[in-house]
Enzyme design. Sequence first.
Site, PDB file in Angstrom:
ATOM      1  N   ASP A 196       3.640  11.664  16.804  1.00 19.47           N
ATOM      2  CA  ASP A 196       3.966  11.800  15.384  1.00 19.47           C
ATOM      3  C   ASP A 196       2.699  12.027  14.574  1.00 19.47           C
ATOM      4  O   ASP A 196       2.527  11.480  13.494  1.00 19.47           O
ATOM      5  CB  ASP A 196       4.706  10.537  14.913  1.00 19.47           C
ATOM      6  CG  ASP A 196       5.343  10.722  13.544  1.00 19.47           C
ATOM      7  OD1 ASP A 196       5.591  11.886  13.163  1.00 19.47           O
ATOM      8  OD2 ASP A 196       5.577   9.716  12.860  1.00 19.47           O
ATOM      9  N   LYS A 213       1.888  -3.478   8.873  1.00 21.09           N
ATOM     10  CA  LYS A 213       3.016  -2.552   8.790  1.00 21.09           C
ATOM     11  C   LYS A 213       4.280  -3.286   9.186  1.00 21.09           C
ATOM     12  O   LYS A 213       4.389  -3.796  10.295  1.00 21.09           O
ATOM     13  CB  LYS A 213       2.786  -1.366   9.719  1.00 21.09           C
ATOM     14  CG  LYS A 213       3.922  -0.376   9.696  1.00 21.09           C
ATOM     15  CD  LYS A 213       3.514   0.919  10.343  1.00 21.09           C
ATOM     16  CE  LYS A 213       4.486   2.019   9.935  1.00 21.09           C
ATOM     17  NZ  LYS A 213       3.878   3.336  10.064  1.00 21.09           N
ATOM     18  N   GLY A 251       7.169   4.118   3.799  1.00 16.02           N
ATOM     19  CA  GLY A 251       7.538   5.395   4.408  1.00 16.02           C
ATOM     20  C   GLY A 251       8.771   5.249   5.266  1.00 16.02           C
ATOM     21  O   GLY A 251       9.495   4.259   5.159  1.00 16.02           O
ATOM     22  N   GLY A 252       8.973   6.251   6.096  1.00 14.85           N
ATOM     23  CA  GLY A 252      10.189   6.304   6.894  1.00 14.85           C
ATOM     24  C   GLY A 252      10.337   5.134   7.854  1.00 14.85           C
ATOM     25  O   GLY A 252      11.429   4.616   8.056  1.00 14.85           O
ATOM     26  N   ILE A 285       0.849  -1.203   0.000  1.00 13.94           N
ATOM     27  CA  ILE A 285       0.000   0.000   0.000  1.00 13.94           C
ATOM     28  C   ILE A 285       0.878   1.244   0.000  1.00 13.94           C
ATOM     29  O   ILE A 285       0.676   2.164  -0.769  1.00 13.94           O
ATOM     30  CB  ILE A 285      -0.934   0.018   1.226  1.00 13.94           C
ATOM     31  CG1 ILE A 285      -1.900  -1.166   1.177  1.00 13.94           C
ATOM     32  CG2 ILE A 285      -1.707   1.339   1.273  1.00 13.94           C
ATOM     33  CD1 ILE A 285      -2.784  -1.279   2.400  1.00 13.94           C
ATOM     34  N   VAL A 316       3.861  -0.639   4.376  1.00 15.02           N
ATOM     35  CA  VAL A 316       2.527  -1.106   4.740  1.00 15.02           C
ATOM     36  C   VAL A 316       1.972  -1.963   3.604  1.00 15.02           C
ATOM     37  O   VAL A 316       2.039  -1.578   2.437  1.00 15.02           O
ATOM     38  CB  VAL A 316       1.579   0.078   5.022  1.00 15.02           C
ATOM     39  CG1 VAL A 316       0.199  -0.443   5.428  1.00 15.02           C
ATOM     40  CG2 VAL A 316       2.150   0.971   6.105  1.00 15.02           C
TER      41      VAL A 316
END
Lengths: 197, 739
Positions: B207, B112, B92-93, B89, B97
């Site tokens: 975050d 994730k 990222g950092g 999907i 995912v």
Amino acid sequence: MLEKTTTAMLQGLTDPDNDIVWREFDARYRPVIERFVRRMGLPEADASDVTQDTLLKFLRAYRAGSYDRERGRLSSWIIKIARNCACDMLRARAARGERRGASAYAVIPGENQLEIIWREECRDALLEAALARLRSETRTEEQTIRIFEMLTAEGLPAQRVAQETGVTLNDVYLAKHRCLKRLRSIVADMSIAYELE
Amino acid sequence: MRATRETTQNCPGLDRIELFVTHGATDGDLQEHIESCPSCTEQAAMVRENNEMFTDVVRLNERRPRASETSPEPPPDLAGHGYEIVETISAGGQGVVYRAVQTATRRQVAIKMLHRSALASERRRRRFEGEIEMVAALRHPNIVTVYDSGAVEDGRHFLVMELINGVSLSDSTLRERAGGVRGVVALLAKVADAVSAAHQRGIIHRDLKPSNVLLDGDGEPHVVDFGVAKATGARAVLEATQSGEFIGTIAWAAPEQVSGDPAQIDTRTDVYALGLLLYASLTGRRPYPCDGSVTDVIHAITDGEPRRPSTINPRVDGELETIVLKSLAKNPDRRYQSAGALLEDLRHYLAGEPIDAKRDSAIYVLRKTLRQHLIPTSFSAVILLLIVGSAIGAMMLYRDARLEAEKANTIRVFLEDTFASVEPAAGGHDVTLRETLDEAVHWVDVALSGRPEIAASVRMTIGNSYRALGLYDDAERQLEMALRTYRRRLGHHHPDVASALNAMGLLRTDQGRHADAERLLRESLDIRKAAFGDEHLVVSSSLMNLGRLKQTTGELDEAENLYNQTLAIRSRAHGQSHPDSAICLYRLAEIQEQRADLRAAARTHRRVLDARREHLHPGHPDLARSQLALGSLLLRLGEAEEAERVLHEGGGSSESFGWRRLEVESLRGACLAALGRNAEAETVLLACYKSLREARSPANEATAETASRLADLYDALGRAEDAAAWRSLAPDQGSHAAP
């Protein structure tokens, strides 16, 4: 290069033998539809299938005379077709047991949201096209474009761009604004052709 | 581009114009040049328009998937854990995912997979497991539920979560999608509700950013990644930014996060993040420019003032702006103290009820003293009214064709802008008049560029206000710019030049630069005499100011002469008892007092008091001033009974006329003590002290003086212990001069 207006394209589309117009229409709307469908939450492979379906269904219906511009905007019509195609795809998957129950329908955003997503994607597509034209034009120097790309695509601060390209900070801004000015004029021209609603 | 415009040698480069447009004027000369040079004004306008397009292009690029974001690690095999990966999907950092299916139930989930580096140490792994256990217990309709977690053979950890089909908040200009301002607020209220629920279980998100808020098909928000930031700690913002690639992340950090002290991070960090989400959703922008270097961005986060949202989206009203800016306060103590408190205010806002932010701040503001230049909002509003008034006045005065057409609109924008700026100050952070004025300066720099006379006129008002606050450097900058503009545009003998000279003269007087002051005031006086004749009221003001200067330098004869000239002009114009005439008499009385002629001074003050009684309403502070002056003179002359009578006149309830009235009462207490009416004196002074304490800070002079009077009273009564106690409350006062 002069863009054909959407109205002119639609007129051309009624002629089943006019392949050129169809290709132009396809070039203009396929990226928009594809990104739009992706935004509905469909994975890449599905999105490209749904996009293909949507364009074909649109053309068939259009030639059959079921689109009346007086009665609704072109965008609403395409959105409806794309949405139905996406639903069909999800339903088919659910039937094959790949998805369960109601979630197959919950994926698709509501109608108002779709309209907004569509508008965003149109704007983005137009801007992309304008950027492409800016890059391909010979009237803007390569170095100028390079600086512009560094500022936008690479997101570098002006100071750093100046260092890397060996020009003054003032030159960096001159390049930036020269490109933006040109880009604005390209976008203005193209907006007329795209007839953004 | 350079070659195509007409430039003079002084024209700044585009880099400086860009700086001017994006950061406002930081340098008076540059700004003055841009204001007055048609070519540069045009350049600045072009830069402004171009930069809007620039933002669009940058945003477009941000939305395009980058090559580096495609999955760098192969999808793991989770069959042994009961999951089948369907597709990627996002990446990222922190990790990748996947869309997956739970084999046993055929339920769709999101998994994730954290990067190997995220949980490098054993300690971190344990923390992650502990944190995730807590997060898994969270059940809230707007929080993405965590079902499961585990680790694969190569040591990578994963989280199994509820799958949300839809887009993230970062994916679109939410403003339109959510249905306008109210829609955005309603949506963010749900997010705040979710965050608040987590806080109640001791979980801080740390975050929160647009990409961590997912919108499902019905537009419902779902917050994802609770606890992950803490668990994976490695992504502490500062660390993450050192590589230079996380500028996107850092832009969402709170001041205490970029300061690098993890101990400072608490629930209020999430409140800040919610404020940012609100801001970004309402305006489509971040509150600070994020296009500079990492250091620039950090600097903006710790020190930059957020641009007021209403200036970007006019549909954001004052109340909402207050809520946003309060959430974004640099100091966590000034923010909402919990997500729940923010949520309450968002709900108040939606229901059209008064918001708490304002109530809190009114109390907060009242606690502060004038000495810190901390002014209740109403004062700021008054100052702004003055500024607005001066702008409108100037617009009428310097009407020109272009302005005529724009006037109505310009004034409307000005009013909206300036008044909006009062509102957030009321709740967002310390309301200082200084900030209000700084804001006004900025407004003038930006909005009145190209209208030099009007800008100059507003600068005069702002400069005078700075002067009143003792901010002489700021005052000087504004007044000098005004003076220069007037001289350049109107010549050297225009009355407006005289006004600017006069204001500069007063500034120099306050600064103690007496020679300069005299030169400026005399030049102003000469211009005014030449323009209006010797008898004009404006001339009398110049004479009065010169008199003040002479009185300050101890040249009393000259001062007296100047005050008498002033009095003559004003008496002929308005009569002797008019307040403008009375002030001259008041000054003359001061001179008599300086010459130690107390009887004459008392007689003159009596005339002033009578004149003021005739013209001013009973609560007027000038009346109280006169009473105080006359009362203390009489007391010094040993006429305590007469003094008490003067002070008692028109007294009535001490509460109704504010603190100056209390000063009068306190002096009356001293009179009563001098008359030996000790019990009365004690009652009056105690009541006064109590009211002064409540109304003003204890450090205040009048309060200290009252304490000192009480100490004197108890000394006289032989109550040494009480006297000492009261004396300690009046640290700088010593024994009071009065009996």
